[in-house]
Design a protein around this motif. Structure first.
Motif, PDB file in Angstrom:
ATOM      1  N   PRO A  43      -8.099  48.788  74.564  1.00 26.10           N
ATOM      2  CA  PRO A  43      -9.383  48.076  74.536  1.00 26.10           C
ATOM      3  C   PRO A  43      -9.901  47.855  73.124  1.00 26.10           C
ATOM      4  O   PRO A  43     -10.586  46.853  72.860  1.00 26.10           O
ATOM      5  CB  PRO A  43     -10.319  49.020  75.316  1.00 26.10           C
ATOM      6  N   LEU A  44      -9.584  48.753  72.194  1.00 25.13           N
ATOM      7  CA  LEU A  44     -10.039  48.591  70.821  1.00 25.13           C
ATOM      8  C   LEU A  44      -9.303  47.454  70.128  1.00 25.13           C
ATOM      9  O   LEU A  44      -9.874  46.720  69.319  1.00 25.13           O
ATOM     10  CB  LEU A  44      -9.824  49.898  70.038  1.00 25.13           C
ATOM     11  N   GLY A  45      -8.021  47.295  70.448  1.00 25.32           N
ATOM     12  CA  GLY A  45      -7.223  46.261  69.809  1.00 25.32           C
ATOM     13  C   GLY A  45      -7.415  44.885  70.422  1.00 25.32           C
ATOM     14  O   GLY A  45      -7.404  43.876  69.716  1.00 25.32           O
ATOM     15  N   ILE A  46      -7.588  44.832  71.737  1.00 26.22           N
ATOM     16  CA  ILE A  46      -7.674  43.545  72.438  1.00 26.22           C
ATOM     17  C   ILE A  46      -9.109  43.033  72.502  1.00 26.22           C
ATOM     18  O   ILE A  46      -9.364  41.846  72.476  1.00 26.22           O
ATOM     19  CB  ILE A  46      -7.086  43.685  73.857  1.00 26.22           C
ATOM     20  N   GLY A  47     -10.052  43.964  72.561  1.00 26.60           N
ATOM     21  CA  GLY A  47     -11.454  43.582  72.690  1.00 26.60           C
ATOM     22  C   GLY A  47     -12.029  44.073  74.003  1.00 26.60           C
ATOM     23  O   GLY A  47     -11.285  44.383  74.936  1.00 26.60           O
ATOM     24  N   PRO A  48     -13.344  44.139  74.091  1.00 26.47           N
ATOM     25  CA  PRO A  48     -13.985  44.739  75.261  1.00 26.47           C
ATOM     26  C   PRO A  48     -14.199  43.791  76.442  1.00 26.47           C
ATOM     27  O   PRO A  48     -14.848  44.179  77.415  1.00 26.47           O
ATOM     28  CB  PRO A  48     -15.340  45.191  74.686  1.00 26.47           C
ATOM     29  N   GLU A  49     -13.690  42.562  76.373  1.00 27.47           N
ATOM     30  CA  GLU A  49     -13.943  41.608  77.455  1.00 27.47           C
ATOM     31  C   GLU A  49     -13.354  42.122  78.763  1.00 27.47           C
ATOM     32  O   GLU A  49     -12.151  42.370  78.868  1.00 27.47           O
ATOM     33  CB  GLU A  49     -13.339  40.249  77.115  1.00 27.47           C
ATOM     34  N   THR A  52     -10.360  40.216  80.584  1.00 27.87           N
ATOM     35  CA  THR A  52      -9.069  40.356  79.899  1.00 27.87           C
ATOM     36  C   THR A  52      -8.454  41.718  80.173  1.00 27.87           C
ATOM     37  O   THR A  52      -7.266  41.831  80.487  1.00 27.87           O
ATOM     38  CB  THR A  52      -9.246  40.160  78.382  1.00 27.87           C
ATOM     39  N   LEU A  53      -9.263  42.758  80.075  1.00 30.61           N
ATOM     40  CA  LEU A  53      -8.766  44.111  80.319  1.00 30.61           C
ATOM     41  C   LEU A  53      -8.298  44.270  81.762  1.00 30.61           C
ATOM     42  O   LEU A  53      -7.278  44.914  82.025  1.00 30.61           O
ATOM     43  CB  LEU A  53      -9.861  45.132  80.003  1.00 30.61           C
TER      44      LEU A  53
END
Length: 227
Positions: A43-49, A52-53
Motif C-alpha cells: 500500500p505504501l508503494g502503490i498508494g492508498p486508493e 486499486t488495492l
C-alpha cells in the motif's frame, strides 16, 4: 521394523523439523517476517486508493506467499546434508520418499501455515472485499502444499551445492505458476460472485499430483547427492 516404529520415526522427524524451523535463526520466523513486511509495503508503494488495492489484493497475497516459501526452501535438506544427519536418516526405518514427505509436511506446517493464518489480516490491509476472505484461506490451504512438495524437488537437486538458492529459485519458480494462477482465480471468482469451484479443483489437483510425484523425484536426487 514394524509399522508402528516407522510411524513413530515419521512423526518424530516432522516434530524435529518444526522445532528446528522455529528455533533461533530458523526459517519460519524469517519467512513470516518477510511476508508481513512485503505485504505491508505494497500500500505504501502503490498508494492508498481503495479500489486499486482491492483489485490487486488476491494476487499480492498469493505472490508474496509463494516468494516467502521460496525464501526457506534452500534449508529443507541442506542443513542435514552438511552435518551428516541426512546420511543417518537414509539408514533409518524410513525410506527416502517418506523422509522427503515428512520434511515437506514439516516445512508447510512451520513456514506456510502461519502465513495462511495471518493472511486475512493483511488482506484487510489491502482492502480485499469480504467475499474473498474465506476463499483466500481455502485456496491457500489447498494450494500451498504444492509449494512445499514441488519445492522439495528443487531443494533436493541443489542440496550438494553451496549457495544454490538462485538455481533452486530458477528450477522451482516456473513449476509454481499453475498453483498461483488457479489459487488467485478461485479468490477472484468468489469476489465476482462466479463459481470458484473449477479453479479450486485445479488447485487441489496440482497439490495432489505434487504429493505423489515430488517424494519420488526428490528421493532420487538425494540418492545421487549421497553417493
Amino acid at each position: 521394523m514394524t509399522n508402528i516404529s516407522v510411524s513413530s520415526v515419521f512423526w518424530s522427524l516432522i516434530k524435529r523439523d518444526i522445532k528446528l524451523a522455529w528455533s533461533q535463526g530458523g526459517a519460519a520466523g524469517m519467512t513470516l517476517g518477510f511476508f508481513l513486511i512485503a505485504v505491508t509495503l505494497f500500500p505504501l508503494g502503490i498508494g492508498p486508493e481503495a479500489s486499486t488495492l482491492a483489485r490487486i489484493g488476491p494476487g499480492t497475497i498469493w505472490v508474496i506467499s509463494l516468494l516467502a516459501c521460496l525464501l526457506s526452501l534452500d534449508r529443507l535438506f541442506q542443513a542435514d546434508f552438511e552435518d551428516g544427519s541426512l546420511d543417518d536418516l537414509a539408514f533409518s526405518p524410513l525410506s527416502l520418499e517418506l523422509i522427503v514427505t515428512a520434511k515437506a509436511i514439516a516445512h508447510w506446517i512451520a513456514t506456510i501455515l502461519p502465513v495462511i493464518l495471518i493472511s486475512p489480516l493483511l488482506a484487510a490491509l489491502l482492502n480485499m472485499p469480504n467475499l474473498g476472505y474465506k476463499m483466500l484461506i481455502l485456496s491457500l490451504l489447498i494450494g500451498t502444499p504444492a509449494l512445499s512438495f514441488v519445492g522439495s524437488i528443487g531443494a533436493a537437486l541443489t542440496v550438494a551445492l553451496r549457495r544454490g538458492g538462485v538455481l533452486l529459485t530458477l528450477l522451482v519458480l516456473p513449476l509454481y505458476i499453475p498453483t498461483l494462477i488457479f489459487g488467485v482465480g478461485a479468490v477472484e471468482a468468489a469476489i465476482s460472485l462466479t463459481d470458484p469451484f473449477p479453479h479450486l479443483a485445479l488447485t487441489g489437483a496440482v497439490s495432489m499430483i505434487s504429493l505423489i510425484i515430488s517424494p519420488l523425484a526428490s528421493a532420487a536426487a538425494i540418492r545421487l547427492a549421497l553417493e
